[in-house]
Motif scaffolding. Structure first.
Motif, PDB file in Angstrom:
ATOM      1  N   THR A  24      11.103 -53.260 -13.782  1.00 26.90           N
ATOM      2  CA  THR A  24      11.534 -53.625 -12.371  1.00 26.90           C
ATOM      3  C   THR A  24      10.221 -53.522 -11.586  1.00 26.90           C
ATOM      4  O   THR A  24       9.843 -54.347 -10.782  1.00 26.90           O
ATOM      5  CB  THR A  24      12.465 -52.602 -11.644  1.00 26.90           C
ATOM      6  OG1 THR A  24      13.692 -52.837 -12.617  1.00 26.90           O
ATOM      7  CG2 THR A  24      12.509 -52.685 -10.497  1.00 26.90           C
ATOM      8  N   ILE A  25       9.466 -52.405 -11.773  1.00 25.95           N
ATOM      9  CA  ILE A  25       8.182 -52.554 -10.882  1.00 25.95           C
ATOM     10  C   ILE A  25       7.212 -53.109 -11.059  1.00 25.95           C
ATOM     11  O   ILE A  25       6.580 -54.104  -9.932  1.00 25.95           O
ATOM     12  CB  ILE A  25       7.809 -50.721 -10.882  1.00 25.95           C
ATOM     13  CG1 ILE A  25       9.044 -50.000 -10.337  1.00 25.95           C
ATOM     14  CG2 ILE A  25       6.499 -50.578 -10.201  1.00 25.95           C
ATOM     15  CD1 ILE A  25       8.890 -48.496 -10.445  1.00 25.95           C
ATOM     16  N   GLU A  26       6.536 -53.262 -12.311  1.00 23.82           N
ATOM     17  CA  GLU A  26       5.404 -53.844 -12.797  1.00 23.82           C
ATOM     18  C   GLU A  26       5.658 -55.726 -12.636  1.00 23.82           C
ATOM     19  O   GLU A  26       4.870 -56.374 -12.290  1.00 23.82           O
ATOM     20  CB  GLU A  26       4.801 -53.667 -13.770  1.00 23.82           C
ATOM     21  CG  GLU A  26       4.467 -52.036 -14.259  1.00 23.82           C
ATOM     22  CD  GLU A  26       3.493 -51.932 -13.149  1.00 23.82           C
ATOM     23  OE1 GLU A  26       2.561 -52.631 -12.686  1.00 23.82           O
ATOM     24  OE2 GLU A  26       3.486 -50.731 -12.556  1.00 23.82           O
ATOM     25  N   SER A  27       6.910 -55.994 -12.846  1.00 26.62           N
ATOM     26  CA  SER A  27       7.397 -57.691 -12.632  1.00 26.62           C
ATOM     27  C   SER A  27       7.238 -58.035 -11.389  1.00 26.62           C
ATOM     28  O   SER A  27       6.413 -58.849 -10.863  1.00 26.62           O
ATOM     29  CB  SER A  27       8.443 -57.782 -13.334  1.00 26.62           C
ATOM     30  OG  SER A  27       8.839 -57.669 -14.562  1.00 26.62           O
ATOM     31  N   LEU A  80      17.111 -67.210 -15.025  1.00 26.81           N
ATOM     32  CA  LEU A  80      15.778 -66.368 -14.830  1.00 26.81           C
ATOM     33  C   LEU A  80      14.393 -67.069 -14.742  1.00 26.81           C
ATOM     34  O   LEU A  80      13.312 -66.398 -14.645  1.00 26.81           O
ATOM     35  CB  LEU A  80      15.645 -65.475 -16.224  1.00 26.81           C
ATOM     36  CG  LEU A  80      16.823 -64.619 -16.375  1.00 26.81           C
ATOM     37  CD1 LEU A  80      16.427 -63.608 -17.439  1.00 26.81           C
ATOM     38  CD2 LEU A  80      17.576 -64.095 -15.388  1.00 26.81           C
ATOM     39  N   LEU A  81      14.718 -68.325 -14.139  1.00 31.52           N
ATOM     40  CA  LEU A  81      13.466 -69.423 -13.797  1.00 31.52           C
ATOM     41  C   LEU A  81      13.115 -68.846 -12.536  1.00 31.52           C
ATOM     42  O   LEU A  81      13.829 -68.988 -11.552  1.00 31.52           O
ATOM     43  CB  LEU A  81      13.594 -70.624 -13.860  1.00 31.52           C
ATOM     44  CG  LEU A  81      12.634 -71.600 -13.347  1.00 31.52           C
ATOM     45  CD1 LEU A  81      11.184 -71.747 -14.268  1.00 31.52           C
ATOM     46  CD2 LEU A  81      13.180 -73.056 -13.424  1.00 31.52           C
ATOM     47  N   VAL A  82      11.831 -68.506 -12.089  1.00 32.77           N
ATOM     48  CA  VAL A  82      11.264 -68.139 -10.579  1.00 32.77           C
ATOM     49  C   VAL A  82      11.569 -69.384  -9.703  1.00 32.77           C
ATOM     50  O   VAL A  82      11.248 -70.535 -10.110  1.00 32.77           O
ATOM     51  CB  VAL A  82       9.821 -67.635 -10.624  1.00 32.77           C
ATOM     52  CG1 VAL A  82       9.577 -67.469  -9.119  1.00 32.77           C
ATOM     53  CG2 VAL A  82       9.868 -66.708 -11.349  1.00 32.77           C
ATOM     54  N   HIS A  83      12.490 -69.163  -8.857  1.00 35.26           N
ATOM     55  CA  HIS A  83      12.657 -70.260  -7.693  1.00 35.26           C
ATOM     56  C   HIS A  83      11.278 -70.950  -7.202  1.00 35.26           C
ATOM     57  O   HIS A  83      10.461 -70.374  -6.895  1.00 35.26           O
ATOM     58  CB  HIS A  83      13.096 -69.964  -6.260  1.00 35.26           C
ATOM     59  CG  HIS A  83      14.616 -69.454  -6.650  1.00 35.26           C
ATOM     60  ND1 HIS A  83      15.763 -70.215  -7.089  1.00 35.26           N
ATOM     61  CD2 HIS A  83      15.335 -68.228  -6.407  1.00 35.26           C
ATOM     62  CE1 HIS A  83      16.744 -69.463  -7.161  1.00 35.26           C
ATOM     63  NE2 HIS A  83      16.507 -68.352  -6.765  1.00 35.26           N
ATOM     64  N   GLY A  84      11.240 -72.329  -7.512  1.00 40.00           N
ATOM     65  CA  GLY A  84       9.930 -73.022  -6.918  1.00 40.00           C
ATOM     66  C   GLY A  84       8.955 -73.235  -8.182  1.00 40.00           C
ATOM     67  O   GLY A  84       8.131 -74.035  -7.927  1.00 40.00           O
ATOM     68  N   VAL A  86      11.250 -64.587 -15.191  1.00 37.38           N
ATOM     69  CA  VAL A  86      11.270 -63.077 -15.274  1.00 37.38           C
ATOM     70  C   VAL A  86      12.494 -62.561 -16.076  1.00 37.38           C
ATOM     71  O   VAL A  86      13.476 -62.835 -15.713  1.00 37.38           O
ATOM     72  CB  VAL A  86      11.375 -62.275 -13.712  1.00 37.38           C
ATOM     73  CG1 VAL A  86      11.296 -60.867 -13.601  1.00 37.38           C
ATOM     74  CG2 VAL A  86      10.155 -62.881 -12.762  1.00 37.38           C
ATOM     75  N   CYS A  87      12.268 -61.550 -16.793  1.00 38.97           N
ATOM     76  CA  CYS A  87      13.087 -61.003 -17.770  1.00 38.97           C
ATOM     77  C   CYS A  87      13.131 -59.374 -17.927  1.00 38.97           C
ATOM     78  O   CYS A  87      12.490 -58.955 -18.596  1.00 38.97           O
ATOM     79  CB  CYS A  87      13.114 -61.802 -19.104  1.00 38.97           C
ATOM     80  SG  CYS A  87      14.471 -61.321 -20.283  1.00 38.97           S
TER      81      CYS A  87
END
Length: 530
Positions: A283-286, A487-491, A497-498
């Motif tokens: 959660t934090i490092e992502s 889980l694909l980053v918008h744009g 991100v998983c």
């Protein structure tokens, strides 16, 4: 270096998504980059040392929240509520599965519609039904022992292993719950880990020392990765530890080119290009990695046009209620290193708006711990007197809190001893949280009263970020989140991100099983032919 897929992280998300991708194509080139060191597992000498000294081989991989000797504190709590990272996670090959408890609960169907049901937080862009088949696969991947007859949540397949039975020390709480007509169930525990190679997972031997299993029975991504590298026909799978990913690089506005990483041992910088980039760094490092991956097109970090990256931070406040029994005539003492009884009675739609919670009979319900007294050199007679005399009993639990945009994590400018950017956690609990804990206090006191135990004051509440989530939450569009339902980053076209970061909400239970289900789902989405 060029690879088909680069994955940032080496925990359960990175390992299970890599496994599923390789199930589809064993020759695919996949590189996992891990910031922390490699810790030896399944080592009997290290296990004996832990048994005698109570020091774990991975203790040095924890965050330091406060200055120790010549080392500065590594993280900053900037909000009104202190959220420690020390003990919450491990920076190591295998990630936090090196020390996780194995609790493998499913979210309930209503957890996927939090905002619709309560006006709090956000809804998931997928439903429980969408994820249910992958919950089944995750339970088999992790090797979960559970009660297949328990229908607390709908299921289409049984657990792969039978439930762990209730222990004798569960009886006082179970009897009290029976008298109060409050339901309880077996805790689903990942203790027969299948992982990468089904035939090489040892069964649980019930040593009671699960934080470092000498057999490798408890699922740990470390062991799964080692098996994948040693025994499977994956010629193009690589894992590099001591590799701190500095940023995601771009090839145009919408496509990730790869990542840049720094080798901790040499301080050298390296670049990896890839067709796909998966951030599975927790959660934090992502969130922090996306924030510092800035370009002219993404001045606030990739995926952060609408300022959601790092925001909506949540964790599970973990509470401990204690009470005193006059005596312990049955000489009850801990039998396992994990709980076997829990109640999800208050993890229900009726409680959702106020904050759902679960109650757990902890493995150290009845003190003292036999091993600890032996370590302190007490005689048999002394231990007998201690065990049968006045005894403290406990009820543990977790409560759901809701994501708020004002609660966030971000990068500090300083590096910690792992070479990672230190973390600033800006979090303040809701004004109504203490009143909610008073309601829980009343419910638990009623249970203690039936047990014949005298409550020992207010509960202790830990805000430690073991189950942090929501900093890159899923959403139907860019205006309300960071990644889509796949889980694909918008744009972006090829950046995913998983991690727990994508959870729009975390419910009242541990997130690992849900994360594993999402990871296997992502592996199928990316691995199957179009």
């Amino acid at each position: 270096m060029h690879v088909d897929i680069v994955i940032v992280g080496s925990g359960v998300a990175a390992t299970s998504v890599a496994q599923r991708l390789l199930d589809h194509d064993p020759k695919r080139s996949i590189l996992l980059l891990e910031a922390g060191p490699k810790i030896k597992t399944k080592d009997f000498a290290l296990w004996e040392n832990y048994l005698i000294t109570n020091r774990l081989p991975y203790d040095g991989c924890r965050d330091l929240d406060y200055p120790q000797k010549d080392q500065p504190g590594e993280n900053i709590s900037a909000g009104g509520t202190e959220v420690p990272l020390n003990g919450a996670r491990l920076v190591a090959y295998g990630g936090s599965t090196l020390h996780w408890g194995g609790w493998s609960f499913r979210l309930k169907p209503e957890d996927f519609s939090l905002f619709s049901n309560t006006g709090q937080g956000a809804d998931w862009p997928i439903t429980y039904a969408d994820l249910e088949p992958y919950y089944c696969e995750a339970e088999h991947y992790l090797g979960v022992s559970g009660d297949s007859a328990d229908r607390i949540v709908p299921r289409s397949r049984g657990y792969p292993f039978v439930r762990f039975p209730f222990t004798l020390q569960d009886r006082p709480l179970a009897d009290a719950l029976d008298k109060l007509q409050l339901p309880y169930s077996h805790v689903p525990i990942a203790r027969e880990g299948i992982g990468a190679v089904h035939s090489r997972r040892a069964p649980c031997h019930s040593t009671g020392t699960c934080k470092y299993c000498p057999f490798g029975a408890r699922y740990a991504a470390t062991n799964a990765l080692n098996d994948m590298l040693a025994w499977e026909d994956y010629p193009n799978l690589q894992v590099v530890s001591g590799a701190v990913v500095e940023k995601v690089t771009l090839a145009g506005t919408h496509r990730a080119a790869g990542v840049q990483y720094r080798d901790v041992a040499t301080d050298g910088m390296f670049e990896v290009t890839a067709e796909l980039v998966i951030i599975a760094a927790g959660t934090i490092e992502s969130a922090k990695l996306l924030q510092r991956s800035t370009t002219a097109e993404w001045p606030n970090g990739i995926g952060n046009r609408t300022d959601h990256v790092g925001r909506h931070f949540v964790t599970h406040p973990y509470f401990v209620f204690s009470a005193q029994l006059d005596s312990n005539p049955l000489a009850l003492q801990p039998e396992m290193n994990f709980p076997t009884l829990c109640s999800r009675h208050y993890d229900s739609p009726a409680e959702q708006k106020a904050g759902k919670y679960i109650l757990v009979n902890p493995p150290d319900t009845v003190n003292p711990l036999l091993v600890r007294n032996m370590q302190q050199g007490k005689t048999r007679a002394q231990i007998d007197d201690i065990v049968k005399g006045p005894s403290k009993v406990q009820i543990h639990g977790m409560i759901e809190v809701f994501g708020k945009p004002s609660n966030l994590v971000k990068n500090s400018i300083d590096l910690n001893r792992f070479g990672l950017y230190q973390t600033i956690v800006d979090y303040t609990k809701d004004p109504g949280f203490d009143a909610r804990m008073d309601e829980i206090d009343t419910a638990v006191d009623a249970i203690f009263a039936v047990m014949g135990a005298t409550p020992a004051g207010k509960p202790s509440v830990s805000w430690r970020a073991d189950h942090a989530g929501s900093t890159c939450r899923m959403s139907t569009d860019e205006a309300s989140g960071v990644v889509d339902a796949n889980l694909l980053v918008h744009g972006m076209d090829n950046l995913y991100v998983c991690s727990n970061a994508v959870f729009p909400s975390i419910g009242a239970i541990n997130p690992t099983l849900t994360l594993t289900a999402l990871s296997l789902r992502l592996g199928d989405y990316l691995g199957k032919p179009a």
